[in-house]
Design an enzyme around this catalytic site. Structure first.
Site, PDB file in Angstrom:
ATOM      1  N   THR A   7       0.826  -1.223   0.000  1.00  0.00           N
ATOM      2  CA  THR A   7       0.000   0.000   0.000  1.00  0.00           C
ATOM      3  C   THR A   7       0.859   1.273   0.000  1.00  0.00           C
ATOM      4  O   THR A   7       0.352   2.364  -0.229  1.00  0.00           O
ATOM      5  CB  THR A   7      -0.883   0.043   1.265  1.00  0.00           C
ATOM      6  OG1 THR A   7      -0.008   0.138   2.395  1.00  0.00           O
ATOM      7  CG2 THR A   7      -1.756  -1.187   1.384  1.00  0.00           C
ATOM      8  N   ASP A  44      21.169   8.040   3.221  1.00  0.00           N
ATOM      9  CA  ASP A  44      20.276   7.482   4.231  1.00  0.00           C
ATOM     10  C   ASP A  44      20.804   7.880   5.616  1.00  0.00           C
ATOM     11  O   ASP A  44      21.871   7.436   6.045  1.00  0.00           O
ATOM     12  CB  ASP A  44      20.231   5.957   4.098  1.00  0.00           C
ATOM     13  CG  ASP A  44      19.194   5.342   5.028  1.00  0.00           C
ATOM     14  OD1 ASP A  44      18.260   4.710   4.533  1.00  0.00           O
ATOM     15  OD2 ASP A  44      19.325   5.511   6.273  1.00  0.00           O
TER      16      ASP A  44
HETATM   17  N1  URA Z   1      15.419   9.258   4.543  1.00  0.00           N
HETATM   18  C1  URA Z   1      16.775   9.341   4.501  1.00  0.00           C
HETATM   19  O1  URA Z   1      17.459   8.816   5.377  1.00  0.00           O
HETATM   20  N2  URA Z   1      17.339   9.958   3.457  1.00  0.00           N
HETATM   21  C2  URA Z   1      16.631  10.543   2.481  1.00  0.00           C
HETATM   22  O2  URA Z   1      17.213  11.129   1.567  1.00  0.00           O
HETATM   23  C3  URA Z   1      15.220  10.452   2.548  1.00  0.00           C
HETATM   24  C4  URA Z   1      14.639   9.801   3.597  1.00  0.00           C
END
Ligand code: URA
Length: 210
Positions: free
Chosen positions: A109, A201
């Site tokens: 979803t 990230d």
């Molecule tokens: N979460 C992250 O850790 N990095 C991003 O660029 C987007 C969401």
């Protein structure tokens, strides 16, 4: 706070953010910088904490001195990356209560699903600061704020390191009453939901999981 979006353009914040964006920055340095920036952002996001006065005595005389009013603060971390902002804030505001919201994305979803939720009592009597370094699609921040509103929270602010225009817009639609404090507003999202230019990230970079 009158503004829906506040970008903290202070030179120390901007310099530290640039170091964090660089791909060669190590996990240890990234974590340290995040801690430092969280304190500088906390300065802005707590600007309107209610004050009162207390009569004290300096070595020279009595005075009515400003102190924080009794109303307590709750910090709510969106797991797991939100925890990177918590430690620095708790150093600054050691009496703050802390809540955690865990959400994952259902691949069918694409909606956020709650897997953990534990928050302090009486959120209606607190200033609630929701923390997550990256405001990307806005799905998890909107869902986390929905959950704390269901628990009575009314005075809510959202603090992040980087925001994408898409996430800011989503928050503006869903929670126009929640001011956002960020160090930067980036260009856009990739089709996988990463912020560009971003920093990658945030969870992986602070915990060294990649
Ligand atoms: N979460 C992250 O850790 N990095 C991003 O660029 C987007 C969401």
């Amino acid at each position: 706070m009158k503004e829906h979006l506040t970008i903290v353009r202070h030179p120390l914040v901007q310099h530290k953010l640039t170091l964090m964006r660089q791909k060669e920055t190590s996990t240890a340095v990234f974590r340290q910088l995040l801690r430092e920036i969280s304190q500088l952002l906390a300065y802005e996001v707590t600007r309107e904490l209610p004050m009162t006065t207390r009569t004290i005595e300096t070595p020279l005389q009595k005075m009515d001195a400003p102190v924080l009013a009794g109303r307590k603060l709750a910090l709510v971390s969106i797991l797991r990356a939100g925890n990177g902002l918590l430690d620095g804030m708790l150093e600054l505001i050691p009496s703050a209560r802390v809540g955690f919201v865990g959400l994952y994305r259902d691949e069918a979803t694409l909606k956020p699903v709650q897997y953990y939720f534990k928050v302090p009592e009486r959120l209606d009597q607190r200033m609630n600061i929701v923390v997550d370094p990256m405001l990307a699609t806005g799905n998890s921040s909107v869902a986390a704020i929905d959950l704390i509103k269901q628990k009575g929270a009314r005075d809510i602010r959202f603090m992040c390191l980087l925001a994408a225009p898409e996430g800011v817009e989503r928050m503006r639609q869903a929670h126009p009453d929640v001011p956002i404090v960020t160090a930067a507003l980036d260009e856009r999202l990739t089709d996988k939901g990463y912020i560009l230019p971003g920093l990658g990230d945030a969870g992986d970079r602070m915990f060294g999981t990649k």
